[in-house]
Design an enzyme around this catalytic site. Structure first.
Site, PDB file in Angstrom:
ATOM      1  CG  HIS A   1     -11.308  13.586 -25.055  1.00 29.69           C
ATOM      2  ND1 HIS A   1     -12.435  14.143 -24.513  1.00 29.69           N
ATOM      3  CD2 HIS A   1     -11.458  13.678 -26.398  1.00 29.69           C
ATOM      4  CE1 HIS A   1     -13.245  14.522 -25.501  1.00 29.69           C
ATOM      5  NE2 HIS A   1     -12.672  14.254 -26.640  1.00 29.69           N
ATOM      6  NE  ARG A   2     -13.175  17.785 -26.195  1.00 30.80           N
ATOM      7  CZ  ARG A   2     -14.446  18.104 -26.015  1.00 30.80           C
ATOM      8  NH1 ARG A   2     -14.775  19.044 -25.158  1.00 30.80           N
ATOM      9  NH2 ARG A   2     -15.413  17.482 -26.680  1.00 30.80           N
TER      10      ARG A   2
ATOM     11  CG  ASP B   1     -13.082  13.803 -20.677  1.00 26.94           C
ATOM     12  OD1 ASP B   1     -12.607  13.917 -21.827  1.00 26.94           O
ATOM     13  OD2 ASP B   1     -14.311  13.901 -20.448  1.00 26.94           O
TER      14      ASP B   1
ATOM     15  CE  LYS C   1     -14.345  18.756 -32.829  1.00 29.43           C
ATOM     16  NZ  LYS C   1     -15.076  17.485 -32.790  1.00 29.43           N
TER      17      LYS C   1
ATOM     18  CG  HIS D   1     -14.503  20.643 -29.081  1.00 32.38           C
ATOM     19  ND1 HIS D   1     -15.831  20.915 -29.326  1.00 32.38           N
ATOM     20  CD2 HIS D   1     -14.367  19.303 -29.245  1.00 32.38           C
ATOM     21  CE1 HIS D   1     -16.471  19.787 -29.608  1.00 32.38           C
ATOM     22  NE2 HIS D   1     -15.600  18.792 -29.572  1.00 32.38           N
TER      23      HIS D   1
ATOM     24  CD  GLU E   1      -9.225  14.750 -29.377  1.00 30.63           C
ATOM     25  OE1 GLU E   1     -10.057  15.008 -30.257  1.00 30.63           O
ATOM     26  OE2 GLU E   1      -9.233  15.312 -28.249  1.00 30.63           O
TER      27      GLU E   1
ATOM     28  CG  ASP F   1     -10.931  19.022 -30.535  1.00 27.29           C
ATOM     29  OD1 ASP F   1     -11.421  18.080 -31.161  1.00 27.29           O
ATOM     30  OD2 ASP F   1     -10.861  19.049 -29.277  1.00 27.29           O
TER      31      ASP F   1
ATOM     32  CD  GLU G   1     -12.149  15.782 -33.733  1.00 33.75           C
ATOM     33  OE1 GLU G   1     -12.038  15.585 -32.518  1.00 33.75           O
ATOM     34  OE2 GLU G   1     -13.240  15.953 -34.301  1.00 33.75           O
TER      35      GLU G   1
HETATM   36  O1  G3P Z   1     -11.537  12.474 -31.656  1.00 31.37           O
HETATM   37  C1  G3P Z   1     -12.328  11.835 -30.725  1.00 31.37           C
HETATM   38  C2  G3P Z   1     -13.249  12.803 -30.013  1.00 31.37           C
HETATM   39  O2  G3P Z   1     -12.500  13.873 -29.542  1.00 31.37           O
HETATM   40  C3  G3P Z   1     -14.334  13.289 -30.917  1.00 31.37           C
HETATM   41  O3  G3P Z   1     -15.314  14.045 -30.270  1.00 31.37           O
HETATM   42  O4  G3P Z   1     -16.423  16.163 -29.748  1.00 31.37           O
HETATM   43  O5  G3P Z   1     -14.643  15.334 -28.267  1.00 31.37           O
HETATM   44  O6  G3P Z   1     -14.105  16.229 -30.509  1.00 31.37           O
HETATM   45  P1  G3P Z   1     -15.107  15.507 -29.675  1.00 31.37           P
HETATM   46 CA    CA Z   2     -11.801  15.963 -30.438  1.00 34.70          CA
END
Ligand code: G3P
Ligand code: CA
Length: 228
Positions: A10-11, A223, A106, A52, A37, A39, A104
């Site tokens: 994540h990120r 994370d 965003k 993000h 992943e 953004d 993503e």
């Molecule tokens: O794409 C899954 C997750 O990353 C969505 O929430 O706020 O972390 O971008 P957020």
């Molecule tokens: Ca995200």
């Protein structure tokens, strides 16, 4: 559904390094994730930047909207441990077609430029299945499908609406990405019945990792992707 469980950074691996930074993506690669992943937002000069929030305040030493800053201005900011906000191509070049990149969408109006960029990478030899586009925004998802008829698309959700499944099917989505809070066995079974995969965010705690695996999700965003 016999595919292996996917470990998604994540990120990047933002439990260890500044989120959405090149350091974070490098860390995720060293942790041998299956997917990263990130953004994306558009900045004033038109480039796709990996950040993000719509503002730089939380993750850099600057203030103000990403959309109102040029790339030159954004690149001067410290986005953590002395690194700058990466451009999307910088992250793609780092990954170099080795694993899946979940982009993503965003920011508003990101779907079209992302699709144009991906086409360039496909021409360079990237495997199309190493891209997964996703968004909470239906507008961006519809644009993504129009611009990228053959790419994998995932629908991010924080609640199940009456027409969520129908919307995802009409897009030809391959996955739905629910928050951990709404993820139940019933939801997972329903998504699977509709022929899509379930990737859950954001799963950091051991008990949640165990529960999501038990109810057969197809992958989790974490994370701390090594915990998966
Ligand atoms: O794409 C899954 C997750 O990353 C969505 O929430 O706020 O972390 O971008 P957020
Ligand atoms: Ca995200």
């Amino acid at each position: 559904m016999n595919s292996p469980f996917l470990r998604i950074g994540h990120r990047g691996a933002c439990g260890y390094e500044p989120e959405n930074s090149l350091r974070s993506f490098k860390k995720a690669l060293t942790l041998k994730v299956d997917m990263i992943e990130l953004d994306v937002q558009l900045c004033r000069s038109g480039e796709l930047v990996v950040i993000h929030d719509s503002k730089v305040d939380r993750t850099t030493d600057g203030i103000g909207s990403v959309a109102k800053k040029s790339l030159e201005q954004l690149k001067k900011l410290d986005a953590g441990k002395g690194g700058s906000i990466p451009l999307l191509p910088e992250v793609l070049d780092l990954v170099d077609n080795r694993i899946i990149v979940n982009i993503e969408l965003k920011g508003k109006r990101t779907a079209e430029p992302v699709s144009v960029l991906i086409k360039k990478y496909l021409h360079k030899g990237w495997d199309k299945d190493n891209f997964l586009l996703s968004s909470f925004s239906r507008e961006e998802l519809i644009d993504a499908r129009e611009n990228s008829p053959n790419l994998n698309i995932g629908v991010n959700i924080t609640s199940l609406k009456k027409d969520t499944m129908q919307f995802a099917r009409s897009l030809g989505a391959c996955s739905i990405h629910p928050s951990l809070q709404i993820t139940t066995k019933k939801l997972v079974d329903e998504i699977h019945r509709q022929g899509m995969k379930v990737f859950v965010w954001t799963v950091n705690e051991e008990k949640d990792i165990a529960r999501t695996k038990e109810i057969n999700v197809d992958g989790c965003f974490s994370d701390y992707p090594d915990r998966l």
